[in-house]
Scaffold this active site. Structure first.
Site, short mmCIF file in Angstrom:
data_model
loop_
_atom_site.label_atom_id
_atom_site.label_comp_id
_atom_site.label_asym_id
_atom_site.label_seq_id
_atom_site.Cartn_x
_atom_site.Cartn_y
_atom_site.Cartn_z
N SER A 166 0.85 -1.21 0.00
CA SER A 166 0.00 0.00 0.00
C SER A 166 0.88 1.25 0.00
CB SER A 166 -0.93 -0.01 1.22
OG SER A 166 -1.83 -1.08 1.15
N GLY A 168 0.68 4.11 -1.45
CA GLY A 168 0.05 5.41 -1.23
C GLY A 168 -0.14 5.73 0.23
N ASP A 169 -0.60 4.75 1.00
CA ASP A 169 -0.76 4.94 2.44
C ASP A 169 0.58 5.22 3.11
OD1 ASP A 169 -3.55 4.63 2.90
OD2 ASP A 169 -3.36 2.48 2.60
N SER A 170 1.59 4.45 2.72
CA SER A 170 2.90 4.59 3.37
C SER A 170 3.53 5.95 3.08
CB SER A 170 3.82 3.46 2.93
OG SER A 170 3.33 2.21 3.36
N GLY A 173 1.78 8.50 5.06
CA GLY A 173 2.20 8.41 6.45
C GLY A 173 3.55 9.07 6.69
#
Length: 403
Positions: A166, A168-170, A173
């Protein structure tokens, strides 16, 4: 000696899934006390993602390391009051709910600011807190598409694909953690009260992806270029690709620098390509990338992976194997920098198992800092935090029915 630059910083994490918890993990890695608030009974849904045994996935244990877990019902008046009490004793609040959700629960920016006028509020959402798309739901898969990444991943004769994590999430973050640290730094240096809007970090998943797309948009404006998928290559850079070896493995070789290319062609016994004026610069090599890749693959097919890599390394050609998880766990470079750290973890067997987890990045002091704890059990620290930090009695905690 453990180096913890964020010692003394307290973070209240209301996030779930991957984006906000990744930001919390990074802050916790470097010393912040991160108190993760989870739903009673079920907790963060990540606990069940890729769960192959036991009751908590290794994905959750990884993303939520160096944190404490407490359970609260944010929809209840009691849960809201406790959050505001914790906010008054915290430096940062992290969240990644859909915009408007905290406000619906009476935990919007104004209420949080009233509880703590110095609070840094870091918010992650699909499209940001403002704009015509701000209210839309969205996971990283959608953000990676809207941000321009998905269109460039895969082979040109097939539909776009997704990378295996993932990303995009990382990335979001990481930006959220960076934005939080910037706000902490500014607050530390300021002699005046900082207005609430300047203490709000607004991270959008799609914008986080867009920000790492290099010159995708400027190339379109400047030259009308619409970049396309090129498989294992990188647009405009050659030769750089994955090449098959005689033993069934493939290796990555990046020989796109002008001086490197000259040595590279000598290594694969193609001095004719090194002398070809059409291949003297990167633009020419990209134009003739198919011819170059065919010549390189012909050479690699005549060697095993280890043979080819040894020859390339001796000539100073950037190259490397394509690692699996098994390769990473025994790699001398990773091990020398403490990048695989082991903890006993319940994996659903009769005894805990020693499980390796990726180390802390970036390195401070020559090797990865030690992980203090992997992702905690659900509500493991509820009594510790509510009794120790807020002074609540055991009876008051029991009345919350959070266990």
């Amino acid at each position: 000696m453990e180096i913890r630059p964020l010692d003394g910083v307290r973070v209240l994490e209301l996030g779930n899934y991957i984006a906000a918890p990744t930001a919390g993990r990074i802050l916790g890695d470097f010393g912040a006390e991160v108190i993760k608030v989870e739903r009673p009974k079920t907790g963060d849904e990540l606990r069940n993602w890729r769960l192959y045994g036991g009751d908590t996935s290794m994905l959750y244990r990884t993303v939520n390391r160096n944190k404490k877990s407490i359970t609260l019902d944010l929809r209840s008046e009691a849960g809201r009051a406790i959050v505001l009490d914790l906010v008054s004793r915290s430096d940062v609040l992290l969240e990644n709910f859909r915009p408007g959700m905290l406000e619906k629960w009476g935990l919007g920016p104004q209420e949080l600011n009233a509880a703590n006028p110095d609070l840094i509020l870091t918010r992650i959402s699909a499209y940001g807190q403002t704009g015509p798309m701000s209210q839309r739901p969205g996971f990283a898969a959608v953000a990676e598409a809207v941000g321009g990444l998905r269109e460039l991943v895969g082979d040109p004769d097939r539909p776009p694909v997704r990378v295996g994590v993932s990303i995009g999430d990382s990335i979001a973050g990481i930006y959220a953690a960076f934005g939080t640290v910037m706000a902490l730094f500014r607050r530390e240096r300021s002699n005046e009260s900082i207005p609430l809007p300047h203490r709000m970090i607004d991270v959008a998943l799609n914008e986080s992806i867009l920000s790492v797309m290099e010159s995708l948009v400027p190339d379109y404006y400047a030259y009308g270029i619409a970049r396309e998928r090129v498989g294992g290559r990188m647009e405009g850079i050659a030769p750089s690709n994955a090449y098959p070896c005689s033993d069934g493995f493939s290796i990555i070789i990046g020989g796109n620098g002008d001086a490197i290319f000259q040595r590279y062609m000598q290594v694969i016994e193609r001095p004719d390509l090194a002398a070809d004026p059409e291949l003297a610069d990167n633009a020419g090599r990209w134009k003739h990338r198919e011819r170059l890749d065919a010549a390189i693959a012909e050479w690699t097919r005549g060697h095993t992976r280890d043979e080819a890599l040894a020859i390339l390394e001796s000539a100073g050609i950037p190259s490397g194997p394509i690692y699996t998880a098994a390769d990473i766990t025994t790699d001398a470079q990773y091990l020398s920098r403490n990048m695989i750290q082991h903890f006993p973890v319940d994996v659903g067997e009769s005894e805990p198992k020693q499980v390796g987890f990726p180390g802390i990045v970036p390195v401070i002091g020559e090797a990865s800092l030690p992980i203090r704890n992997v992702g905690p059990d659900l509500g493991e620290h509820t009594h510790e935090v509510l009794a120790g930090l807020l002074g609540m009695s055991q009876e008051q905690i029991r009345d919350l029915e959070v266990d």
